[in-house]
Motif scaffolding. Structure first.
Motif, short mmCIF file in Angstrom:
data_model
loop_
_atom_site.label_atom_id
_atom_site.label_comp_id
_atom_site.label_asym_id
_atom_site.label_seq_id
_atom_site.Cartn_x
_atom_site.Cartn_y
_atom_site.Cartn_z
N GLY A 37 -3.30 12.67 -64.10
CA GLY A 37 -3.36 11.73 -62.83
C GLY A 37 -4.63 11.39 -62.64
N LEU A 38 -4.85 10.93 -61.15
CA LEU A 38 -6.01 10.31 -60.58
C LEU A 38 -6.67 11.12 -59.51
N ASP A 39 -7.87 11.02 -59.53
CA ASP A 39 -8.66 11.82 -58.66
C ASP A 39 -9.23 10.66 -57.53
N GLU A 40 -8.96 10.79 -56.42
CA GLU A 40 -9.36 9.82 -55.74
C GLU A 40 -10.08 10.38 -54.48
N THR A 41 -11.48 9.74 -54.35
CA THR A 41 -12.29 10.26 -53.16
C THR A 41 -12.67 9.01 -52.51
N THR A 42 -13.15 9.24 -51.25
CA THR A 42 -13.48 8.14 -50.22
C THR A 42 -14.97 8.40 -50.07
N VAL A 43 -15.63 6.96 -50.40
CA VAL A 43 -17.13 7.25 -50.18
C VAL A 43 -17.40 6.38 -49.14
N SER A 44 -18.27 6.77 -48.21
CA SER A 44 -18.88 6.06 -47.00
C SER A 44 -20.18 5.58 -47.26
N GLN A 45 -20.29 4.07 -46.86
CA GLN A 45 -21.77 3.61 -47.05
C GLN A 45 -22.04 2.45 -46.17
N ALA A 46 -23.28 2.11 -46.18
CA ALA A 46 -23.90 1.45 -45.00
C ALA A 46 -23.61 -0.13 -45.19
N VAL A 47 -23.43 -0.48 -46.37
CA VAL A 47 -23.19 -2.08 -46.87
C VAL A 47 -21.88 -2.22 -47.61
N PRO A 48 -21.41 -3.28 -47.45
CA PRO A 48 -20.40 -3.71 -48.35
C PRO A 48 -20.60 -3.65 -49.83
N PRO A 49 -19.41 -3.50 -50.65
CA PRO A 49 -18.01 -3.55 -50.32
C PRO A 49 -17.36 -2.52 -49.72
N GLY A 50 -15.97 -2.83 -49.43
CA GLY A 50 -15.30 -1.47 -48.75
C GLY A 50 -14.56 -1.92 -47.57
N ARG A 51 -13.95 -0.99 -46.89
CA ARG A 51 -12.99 -1.48 -45.80
C ARG A 51 -13.84 -1.08 -44.54
N LEU A 52 -13.81 -1.80 -43.59
CA LEU A 52 -14.75 -1.84 -42.27
C LEU A 52 -13.97 -0.52 -41.46
N ASP A 53 -14.94 0.37 -41.12
CA ASP A 53 -14.43 1.36 -40.20
C ASP A 53 -15.02 0.94 -38.84
N LEU A 54 -14.25 0.59 -37.85
CA LEU A 54 -14.67 0.08 -36.58
C LEU A 54 -15.41 1.04 -35.67
N GLU A 55 -15.08 2.44 -35.88
CA GLU A 55 -15.77 3.37 -35.04
C GLU A 55 -17.33 3.29 -35.63
N GLN A 56 -17.31 3.50 -36.89
CA GLN A 56 -18.69 3.46 -37.56
C GLN A 56 -19.62 2.35 -37.41
N ALA A 57 -18.65 1.04 -37.34
CA ALA A 57 -19.47 -0.43 -37.08
C ALA A 57 -19.98 -0.35 -35.64
N MET A 58 -19.39 0.03 -34.94
CA MET A 58 -19.62 0.15 -33.24
C MET A 58 -21.06 1.04 -33.17
N GLN A 59 -20.97 2.16 -33.98
CA GLN A 59 -22.28 2.93 -33.88
C GLN A 59 -23.47 2.43 -34.63
N ALA A 60 -22.94 1.61 -35.68
CA ALA A 60 -23.98 1.06 -36.30
C ALA A 60 -24.95 0.00 -35.30
N ASP A 61 -24.10 -0.76 -34.69
CA ASP A 61 -24.44 -1.71 -33.79
C ASP A 61 -25.19 -1.04 -32.47
N ALA A 62 -24.59 -0.21 -32.14
CA ALA A 62 -25.65 0.88 -30.97
C ALA A 62 -26.81 1.25 -31.53
N GLN A 63 -26.86 1.49 -32.77
CA GLN A 63 -28.37 2.10 -33.21
C GLN A 63 -29.24 0.93 -33.26
N ALA A 64 -28.75 -0.38 -33.80
CA ALA A 64 -29.48 -1.55 -34.01
C ALA A 64 -30.17 -1.77 -32.67
N GLN A 65 -29.22 -1.80 -31.61
CA GLN A 65 -29.84 -2.39 -30.23
C GLN A 65 -30.79 -1.34 -29.82
#
Length: 265
Positions: A37-65
């Motif tokens: 079968g398949l082994d599936e893992t989720t990889v978190s990263q700072a830049v695309p591609p991928g699916r946007l995580d809104l909570e992490q996106a808001m945290q990134a904006d706050a860190q930038a500001q």
């Protein structure tokens, strides 16, 4: 690569339609057994591609500001990889003594089916070696996908006997380099009517392999499995009619369940 040991060339016959059909079937079964079968893992990263995580996106904006170092990882990507069973290292030893007179062609045909199927399988990683034993042990020269080696049969009562089982196990152990690949699925199959000259010597050789983590399957011809086999050795009873299905089936089952309950451990 497998060890280069001298092999005996035997005359051959054309494979039967039933044997050729069995090769196709067993090759498919080997491929299915190797697919975990398949082994599936989720990889978190700072830049695309991928699916946007809104909570992490808001945290990134706050860190930038706030002028903070950016630690948020707003992009999530799935990483998939195909899982494969360990490579199969399989040796098949055929009792070539006079008491096996009526079974040799069926035994050789069934063993050839497994070898030819392993060569044809597209996904399964398999190395197969065939050998015979009577008063001595011999590796069988192999490689044909259309012709089956034939073993000369000695009439019952001839002087040769099946005393060289320990030697044939040593030959297969070296040919398949079983001691060098402990993480592979290692299986040795013995096809015999269980009439051995030195059963305790054979039992000691089998126990040594079993203790080294090599799985063993004893296919007893028309007889109950011998009582001198060590605990943990799988056994099967077959005859000339059932062997063509029984041997390949046992091998693919062993591969499919190599690390699961009920496997030939």
């Amino acid at each position: 690569m497998t060890a280069r040991l001298p092999a005996t060339h035997y005359p051959t016959r054309t494979a039967t339609v039933a044997e050729l059909d069995a090769v196709t079937l067993v090759a498919n079964r080997l491929d299915r057994a190797s697919d975990r079968g398949l082994d599936e893992t989720t990889v978190s990263q700072a830049v695309p591609p991928g699916r946007l995580d809104l909570e992490q996106a808001m945290q990134a904006d706050a860190q930038a500001q706030l002028g903070l170092p950016r630690t948020a990882t707003p992009w999530q990507r799935k990483r998939r990889r195909t899982l494969r069973a360990p490579a199969l290292r399989l040796g098949i030893a055929i009792d070539h003594s006079p008491s096996m007179h009526d079974m040799l062609d069926a035994a050789m045909g069934a063993a050839w089916v497994v070898e030819a199927a392993a060569a044809r399988a597209r996904q399964a990683r398999s190395t197969v070696a065939l050998a015979t034993f009577d008063t001595s042990a011999h590796l069988i020269e192999s490689g044909s996908t259309t012709h089956v080696p034939t073993l000369e049969t000695a009439e019952p009562g001839a002087v040769n006997h099946s005393g060289a089982l320990p030697e044939v196990l040593d030959l297969l152990r070296a040919r398949l380099e079983l001691d060098h690949y402990p993480d592979d699925s290692r299986l040795l199959v013995i096809i015999s009517d269980s009439v051995l000259q030195s059963p305790q010597r054979a039992a000691h050789a089998i126990q040594e392999l079993h203790a080294a983590g090599v799985r063993l399957l004893w296919i007893s011809i028309d007889e109950e499995a011998p009582g001198y086999l060590p605990d943990g050795v799988a056994t099967l009873t077959a005859d000339a009619q059932s062997l063509l299905e029984a041997l390949p089936g046992a091998v693919t089952d062993a591969l499919a369940t190599a690390y699961g309950p009920g496997g030939y451990q």
